[in-house]
Design a protein around this motif. Sequence first.
Motif, mmCIF file in Angstrom:
data_model
loop_
_atom_site.group_PDB
_atom_site.id
_atom_site.type_symbol
_atom_site.label_atom_id
_atom_site.label_comp_id
_atom_site.label_asym_id
_atom_site.label_seq_id
_atom_site.Cartn_x
_atom_site.Cartn_y
_atom_site.Cartn_z
ATOM 1 N N TYR A 117 -101.090 47.372 -20.477
ATOM 2 C CA TYR A 117 -101.736 47.074 -21.749
ATOM 3 C C TYR A 117 -100.746 46.342 -22.649
ATOM 4 O O TYR A 117 -99.741 46.903 -23.056
ATOM 5 N N PHE A 118 -101.058 45.072 -22.952
ATOM 6 C CA PHE A 118 -100.202 44.273 -23.820
ATOM 7 C C PHE A 118 -100.735 44.309 -25.239
ATOM 8 O O PHE A 118 -101.932 44.149 -25.469
ATOM 9 N N LYS A 119 -99.841 44.499 -26.189
ATOM 10 C CA LYS A 119 -100.221 44.493 -27.598
ATOM 11 C C LYS A 119 -100.393 43.074 -28.123
ATOM 12 O O LYS A 119 -101.276 42.808 -28.917
ATOM 13 N N ILE A 161 -108.004 40.161 -16.177
ATOM 14 C CA ILE A 161 -107.617 40.301 -17.577
ATOM 15 C C ILE A 161 -108.893 40.598 -18.343
ATOM 16 O O ILE A 161 -109.869 39.858 -18.240
ATOM 17 N N ARG A 162 -108.882 41.664 -19.110
ATOM 18 C CA ARG A 162 -110.089 42.058 -19.836
ATOM 19 C C ARG A 162 -109.802 42.154 -21.325
ATOM 20 O O ARG A 162 -108.660 42.118 -21.757
ATOM 21 N N ILE A 163 -110.853 42.331 -22.086
ATOM 22 C CA ILE A 163 -110.735 42.555 -23.524
ATOM 23 C C ILE A 163 -111.162 43.986 -23.798
ATOM 24 O O ILE A 163 -112.185 44.451 -23.297
ATOM 25 N N ARG A 164 -110.365 44.673 -24.581
ATOM 26 C CA ARG A 164 -110.678 46.076 -24.903
ATOM 27 C C ARG A 164 -110.560 46.228 -26.409
ATOM 28 O O ARG A 164 -109.547 45.876 -26.991
ATOM 29 N N LEU A 205 -108.566 51.082 -34.183
ATOM 30 C CA LEU A 205 -108.386 49.646 -34.431
ATOM 31 C C LEU A 205 -107.307 49.058 -33.537
ATOM 32 O O LEU A 205 -106.397 48.370 -33.974
ATOM 33 N N SER A 206 -107.401 49.331 -32.258
ATOM 34 C CA SER A 206 -106.448 48.839 -31.274
ATOM 35 C C SER A 206 -107.033 47.637 -30.544
ATOM 36 O O SER A 206 -108.204 47.621 -30.204
ATOM 37 N N THR A 207 -106.188 46.647 -30.311
ATOM 38 C CA THR A 207 -106.631 45.467 -29.572
ATOM 39 C C THR A 207 -105.759 45.253 -28.344
ATOM 40 O O THR A 207 -105.438 44.128 -27.999
ATOM 41 N N ASP A 208 -105.340 46.320 -27.716
ATOM 42 C CA ASP A 208 -104.538 46.204 -26.503
ATOM 43 C C ASP A 208 -105.325 45.449 -25.435
ATOM 44 O O ASP A 208 -106.512 45.681 -25.240
ATOM 45 N N ILE A 209 -104.634 44.547 -24.743
ATOM 46 C CA ILE A 209 -105.255 43.732 -23.702
ATOM 47 C C ILE A 209 -104.899 44.328 -22.340
ATOM 48 O O ILE A 209 -103.735 44.309 -21.950
ATOM 49 N N PRO A 240 -92.253 44.195 -25.338
ATOM 50 C CA PRO A 240 -92.429 42.875 -25.944
ATOM 51 C C PRO A 240 -91.657 41.816 -25.173
ATOM 52 O O PRO A 240 -90.555 42.064 -24.689
ATOM 53 N N SER A 241 -92.253 40.639 -25.067
ATOM 54 C CA SER A 241 -91.564 39.538 -24.391
ATOM 55 C C SER A 241 -90.468 39.004 -25.307
ATOM 56 O O SER A 241 -90.503 39.236 -26.519
ATOM 57 N N PRO A 242 -89.498 38.284 -24.766
ATOM 58 C CA PRO A 242 -88.460 37.699 -25.618
ATOM 59 C C PRO A 242 -89.033 36.789 -26.702
ATOM 60 O O PRO A 242 -88.511 36.732 -27.813
#
Length: 177
Positions: free
Chosen positions: A43-45, A70-73, A79-83, A155-157
Motif C-alpha cells: 500500500y503506497f501513500k 494496481i487498484r484504487i482504494r 480518509l485514507s487514499t492508500d494505493i 517513501p521513495s527518494p
Amino acid sequence: MKKQASPRLIGAFVVLAFLVLAVLVGLVGSFKAFQSRQTFVVYFKGSVNNLNVGAKVKWKGVPVGQVSDIRIRWNQDVLSTDIPVFIQLDLDRLGLRIDETDVMKREVASGLRARTQMESLISGMLYIDLDYIADAAPARFVEKEPLYPEIPAAPSPFDEIGDLAFRIADNIANIDF
C-alpha cells in the motif's frame, strides 16, 4: 502404377513441422506454471504515477517479479487514499521461503520495505524496489484481516526530496522579513 511423391510437398511438410515445433517450444518455454509465484500487496501513500502493470519488482536490484495489478482504494472512515499494488514474486529466484508468514514477519522486522524507484530518467517509468532500510520507520500495515501478505511501503527518494523542498519553502515563508 505407383505415383512418385512430390519433393516440394515433402519439403513443405518438413518446413511446416519445424515451424509448429518451434512455436510449441516457445509456448512451453514461456509458460509460467513451472515457477513458484506468490502474490503480495503493497500500500503506497503517495502517487504511483508511471508505475504500470507488468513493471519489474527488484530485490536489491535483481528482478524477482512483476506488478500484477494496481487498484484504487478509498477508505472513507479514516480518509485514507492508500494505493494497493499487487506484486507477484518468483520465490525460486529469491532463494528465500518468504511465503511463510513467520519468515515474512522476520524480514519486515529486519527493515524489508517496498518503494518505487525510477527505471529510466528518459521515460520516467517506475519499478518497485524491495530492500532493507536500516533506519526504517515501524511497519505500517493497512489491512486488518489481509487476504494477501503485505509488504510495508517506504517513501521513495523522490517523495523525500519533495517533502524536504516543501519544508524548506514553508520555513522560508514563515521568516519575518
